[in-house]
Design a protein around this motif. Structure first.
Motif, PDB file in Angstrom:
ATOM      1  N   MET A 164      19.349  87.677  16.628  1.00  0.00           N
ATOM      2  CA  MET A 164      18.332  88.025  17.586  1.00  0.00           C
ATOM      3  C   MET A 164      17.098  87.994  16.823  1.00  0.00           C
ATOM      4  O   MET A 164      15.920  88.030  17.404  1.00  0.00           O
ATOM      5  CB  MET A 164      18.561  88.657  18.795  1.00  0.00           C
ATOM      6  N   VAL A 165      16.892  88.816  15.872  1.00  0.00           N
ATOM      7  CA  VAL A 165      15.824  89.104  15.254  1.00  0.00           C
ATOM      8  C   VAL A 165      15.530  88.233  14.008  1.00  0.00           C
ATOM      9  O   VAL A 165      14.888  88.475  13.044  1.00  0.00           O
ATOM     10  CB  VAL A 165      15.720  90.510  14.623  1.00  0.00           C
ATOM     11  N   SER A 166      16.085  87.035  13.925  1.00  0.00           N
ATOM     12  CA  SER A 166      15.975  86.063  12.883  1.00  0.00           C
ATOM     13  C   SER A 166      14.612  85.491  12.713  1.00  0.00           C
ATOM     14  O   SER A 166      14.058  85.043  14.066  1.00  0.00           O
ATOM     15  CB  SER A 166      17.098  85.080  12.950  1.00  0.00           C
ATOM     16  N   PRO A 167      13.956  85.214  11.474  1.00  0.00           N
ATOM     17  CA  PRO A 167      12.855  84.653  11.787  1.00  0.00           C
ATOM     18  C   PRO A 167      12.789  83.071  11.520  1.00  0.00           C
ATOM     19  O   PRO A 167      12.001  82.113  11.631  1.00  0.00           O
ATOM     20  CB  PRO A 167      12.052  84.971  10.439  1.00  0.00           C
ATOM     21  N   LEU A 168      14.062  82.414  11.877  1.00  0.00           N
ATOM     22  CA  LEU A 168      14.297  81.168  12.038  1.00  0.00           C
ATOM     23  C   LEU A 168      15.086  80.750  13.090  1.00  0.00           C
ATOM     24  O   LEU A 168      15.960  81.515  13.513  1.00  0.00           O
ATOM     25  CB  LEU A 168      15.067  80.501  10.647  1.00  0.00           C
ATOM     26  N   GLU A 169      15.116  79.446  13.723  1.00  0.00           N
ATOM     27  CA  GLU A 169      15.607  79.299  14.926  1.00  0.00           C
ATOM     28  C   GLU A 169      15.762  77.607  15.062  1.00  0.00           C
ATOM     29  O   GLU A 169      14.870  77.002  14.213  1.00  0.00           O
ATOM     30  CB  GLU A 169      14.811  79.523  16.176  1.00  0.00           C
ATOM     31  N   VAL A 170      17.237  77.294  15.268  1.00  0.00           N
ATOM     32  CA  VAL A 170      17.373  75.679  15.506  1.00  0.00           C
ATOM     33  C   VAL A 170      16.541  75.541  16.977  1.00  0.00           C
ATOM     34  O   VAL A 170      17.093  75.904  17.782  1.00  0.00           O
ATOM     35  CB  VAL A 170      18.785  75.533  15.373  1.00  0.00           C
ATOM     36  N   ARG A 171      15.795  74.436  16.753  1.00  0.00           N
ATOM     37  CA  ARG A 171      14.752  74.202  17.874  1.00  0.00           C
ATOM     38  C   ARG A 171      14.237  72.694  17.913  1.00  0.00           C
ATOM     39  O   ARG A 171      14.222  72.423  16.598  1.00  0.00           O
ATOM     40  CB  ARG A 171      13.891  75.243  18.637  1.00  0.00           C
ATOM     41  N   VAL A 172      13.689  72.280  18.916  1.00  0.00           N
ATOM     42  CA  VAL A 172      13.209  70.978  18.908  1.00  0.00           C
ATOM     43  C   VAL A 172      11.659  71.067  18.251  1.00  0.00           C
ATOM     44  O   VAL A 172      11.125  72.015  18.349  1.00  0.00           O
ATOM     45  CB  VAL A 172      12.814  70.501  20.374  1.00  0.00           C
ATOM     46  N   ARG A 173      11.371  70.031  17.398  1.00  0.00           N
ATOM     47  CA  ARG A 173      10.168  70.094  16.714  1.00  0.00           C
ATOM     48  C   ARG A 173       8.990  69.859  17.783  1.00  0.00           C
ATOM     49  O   ARG A 173       7.718  70.437  17.762  1.00  0.00           O
ATOM     50  CB  ARG A 173      10.042  69.027  15.815  1.00  0.00           C
ATOM     51  N   GLU A 174       9.201  68.878  18.770  1.00  0.00           N
ATOM     52  CA  GLU A 174       8.348  68.036  19.534  1.00  0.00           C
ATOM     53  C   GLU A 174       8.794  68.094  20.914  1.00  0.00           C
ATOM     54  O   GLU A 174       9.408  67.178  20.933  1.00  0.00           O
ATOM     55  CB  GLU A 174       7.589  67.042  18.945  1.00  0.00           C
ATOM     56  N   PRO A 175       8.659  69.025  21.963  1.00  0.00           N
ATOM     57  CA  PRO A 175       9.048  68.995  23.263  1.00  0.00           C
ATOM     58  C   PRO A 175       8.904  67.748  24.007  1.00  0.00           C
ATOM     59  O   PRO A 175       9.705  67.266  24.799  1.00  0.00           O
ATOM     60  CB  PRO A 175       8.791  70.040  24.030  1.00  0.00           C
ATOM     61  N   LYS A 176       7.648  67.198  23.789  1.00  0.00           N
ATOM     62  CA  LYS A 176       7.196  65.872  24.425  1.00  0.00           C
ATOM     63  C   LYS A 176       8.457  64.873  23.966  1.00  0.00           C
ATOM     64  O   LYS A 176       8.756  63.839  25.048  1.00  0.00           O
ATOM     65  CB  LYS A 176       6.016  65.313  23.843  1.00  0.00           C
ATOM     66  N   VAL A 177       8.778  64.692  22.850  1.00  0.00           N
ATOM     67  CA  VAL A 177       9.840  63.531  22.370  1.00  0.00           C
ATOM     68  C   VAL A 177      11.157  63.920  23.374  1.00  0.00           C
ATOM     69  O   VAL A 177      11.789  62.751  23.852  1.00  0.00           O
ATOM     70  CB  VAL A 177      10.423  63.895  20.993  1.00  0.00           C
ATOM     71  N   CYS A 178      11.442  64.969  23.855  1.00  0.00           N
ATOM     72  CA  CYS A 178      12.655  65.295  24.539  1.00  0.00           C
ATOM     73  C   CYS A 178      12.612  64.790  25.784  1.00  0.00           C
ATOM     74  O   CYS A 178      13.454  64.292  26.627  1.00  0.00           O
ATOM     75  CB  CYS A 178      13.083  66.825  24.530  1.00  0.00           C
ATOM     76  N   GLY A 179      11.118  64.728  26.374  1.00  0.00           N
ATOM     77  CA  GLY A 179      10.945  64.267  27.681  1.00  0.00           C
ATOM     78  C   GLY A 179      11.318  62.699  27.804  1.00  0.00           C
ATOM     79  O   GLY A 179      11.767  62.423  29.156  1.00  0.00           O
ATOM     80  N   SER A 180      11.137  61.990  27.010  1.00  0.00           N
ATOM     81  CA  SER A 180      11.481  60.740  27.213  1.00  0.00           C
ATOM     82  C   SER A 180      12.785  60.295  26.755  1.00  0.00           C
ATOM     83  O   SER A 180      13.238  59.061  26.608  1.00  0.00           O
ATOM     84  CB  SER A 180      10.389  59.874  26.522  1.00  0.00           C
ATOM     85  N   CYS A 181      13.544  61.188  26.026  1.00  0.00           N
ATOM     86  CA  CYS A 181      15.143  60.886  25.578  1.00  0.00           C
ATOM     87  C   CYS A 181      15.918  60.537  26.982  1.00  0.00           C
ATOM     88  O   CYS A 181      16.067  61.442  27.807  1.00  0.00           O
ATOM     89  CB  CYS A 181      15.466  62.281  24.882  1.00  0.00           C
ATOM     90  N   GLN A 182      16.807  59.544  26.653  1.00  0.00           N
ATOM     91  CA  GLN A 182      17.605  59.250  27.691  1.00  0.00           C
ATOM     92  C   GLN A 182      19.109  59.477  27.166  1.00  0.00           C
ATOM     93  O   GLN A 182      20.064  59.786  28.154  1.00  0.00           O
ATOM     94  CB  GLN A 182      17.763  57.601  27.924  1.00  0.00           C
ATOM     95  N   THR A 183      19.322  59.900  25.879  1.00  0.00           N
ATOM     96  CA  THR A 183      20.842  60.196  25.554  1.00  0.00           C
ATOM     97  C   THR A 183      21.433  61.587  25.520  1.00  0.00           C
ATOM     98  O   THR A 183      22.574  61.618  25.509  1.00  0.00           O
ATOM     99  CB  THR A 183      21.043  59.273  24.320  1.00  0.00           C
ATOM    100  N   HIS A 184      20.455  62.350  25.221  1.00  0.00           N
ATOM    101  CA  HIS A 184      20.834  63.818  25.151  1.00  0.00           C
ATOM    102  C   HIS A 184      22.038  63.943  23.851  1.00  0.00           C
ATOM    103  O   HIS A 184      22.678  64.927  24.242  1.00  0.00           O
ATOM    104  CB  HIS A 184      21.050  64.311  26.259  1.00  0.00           C
ATOM    105  N   ASP A 185      21.707  63.221  22.633  1.00  0.00           N
ATOM    106  CA  ASP A 185      22.730  63.204  21.803  1.00  0.00           C
ATOM    107  C   ASP A 185      23.077  64.873  21.071  1.00  0.00           C
ATOM    108  O   ASP A 185      24.027  65.033  20.892  1.00  0.00           O
ATOM    109  CB  ASP A 185      22.460  62.174  20.903  1.00  0.00           C
ATOM    110  N   CYS A 186      22.066  65.748  21.502  1.00  0.00           N
ATOM    111  CA  CYS A 186      21.899  66.844  20.742  1.00  0.00           C
ATOM    112  C   CYS A 186      23.027  67.792  21.693  1.00  0.00           C
ATOM    113  O   CYS A 186      23.828  68.373  20.818  1.00  0.00           O
ATOM    114  CB  CYS A 186      20.694  67.476  20.786  1.00  0.00           C
ATOM    115  N   LEU A 187      23.353  67.202  22.744  1.00  0.00           N
ATOM    116  CA  LEU A 187      24.450  67.921  23.379  1.00  0.00           C
ATOM    117  C   LEU A 187      25.705  67.331  23.728  1.00  0.00           C
ATOM    118  O   LEU A 187      26.675  67.896  23.430  1.00  0.00           O
ATOM    119  CB  LEU A 187      23.476  68.208  25.238  1.00  0.00           C
TER     120      LEU A 187
END
Ligand code: SF4
Ligand code: SF4
Length: 269
Positions: A1-24
């Motif tokens: 919870m206090v890590s200075p690093l996190e696995v997350r999206v680089r650019e939220p806008k790219v996810c907005g047009s994503c159809q496959t949601h392969d990350c999930l």
């Protein structure tokens, strides 16, 4: 919870047009997140194992290990599982400390003799079980839709009180048993040091400091609870039950701190 690093999206806008949601869901060459964390909605590192499956599965290379502000996601901890854990740890502070007081140990010994057990272990287990039933009941209440959202958040406000009890209890151990480091080091080094134990008395300033710690924990908990209650329409209806739980815990804590301690696992007990 206090890590200075996190696995997350680089650019939220790219996810907005994503159809496959392969990350999930994953794809033919790479499985998706087995913890069911959907990258665009994921907040903080809670539940994330840093396995990086999502990083490899995203066809747009839009997930990475990125820098973050430590603790940024604390505000999103209002979940039933977190509330259950908090209640367990808060009540655990009081149950654990009370199980080391002389009156409770005497009470366990009496029941052990009455029931004819050869060891005290079943009584200790029963004591913990009964003591931790209270948070279990509270969690069941919180799982009802009517109570869920405000209740979960109120459960989190008990953290300062539980934390202060753990600190008061553990510091008692540190202050009374710090000198054990000398014989312990002797055992590690296979040598015998000349050593006179200073005894197991806490310094005179410690009991008032313990009470002050517990006071601070209670005040902080009540303050957080009152702040939360103010955001609802029926502030007192929400505040009074949780404040009562906090004050009862505080009272139990005071009682525990005034009792003589008899540490488990010591030769003298
Ligand atoms: S992280 Fe990648 S796979 Fe997941 S929603 Fe965004 S673009 Fe799609
Ligand atoms: S690193 Fe692993 S656990 Fe974390 S979000 Fe990605 S796939 Fe899920």
């Amino acid at each position: 919870m206090v890590s200075p690093l996190e696995v997350r999206v680089r650019e939220p806008k790219v996810c907005g047009s994503c159809q496959t949601h392969d990350c999930l869901h994953g794809n033919a060459r790479q499985r998706g997140c087995e913890l069911y964390l959907f990258q665009p909605k994921k907040a903080g590192n809670f539940d994330c194992t840093f396995c990086l499956d999502c990083v490899h599965a995203c066809p747009s290379d839009n997930v990475g290990i990125l820098a973050t502000l430590p603790g940024r996601a604390f505000g999103r901890l209002a979940r039933l599982d977190v509330a259950a854990l908090v209640l367990l740890l808060v009540f655990g502070a009081f149950v654990n400390a009370s199980a080391m007081t002389v009156p409770v140990i005497q009470w366990m010994n009496e029941w052990q003799a009455r029931l004819g057990f050869a060891s005290r272990a079943p009584m200790v287990a029963a004591f913990y079980f009964v003591g931790l039933l209270i948070p279990l009941v509270l969690v069941c209440v919180l799982s009802r839709p009517r109570w869920r959202d405000p209740g979960i958040t109120f459960a989190l406000t008990l953290v300062p009180l539980g934390f202060s009890m753990w600190i008061a209890h553990f510091w008692f151990h540190y202050l009374t048993a710090w000198s054990a480091i000398v014989p312990a080091a002797g055992r590690v080094l296979n040598r015998s040091f000349q050593f006179t134990s200073p005894g197991m008395q806490a310094p005179a300033w410690w009991p008032p400091a313990e009470i002050l710690l517990l006071d601070a924990g209670l005040l902080w908990t009540l303050y957080l609870g009152w702040q939360l209650a103010h955001r609802t329409e029926r502030a007192l209806n929400f505040f009074i039950p949780w404040a009562t739980v906090a004050v009862l815990l505080f009272g139990a804590g005071l009682w525990i701190l005034f009792q003589p301690m008899q540490m488990r696992g010591m030769l003298m007990s």
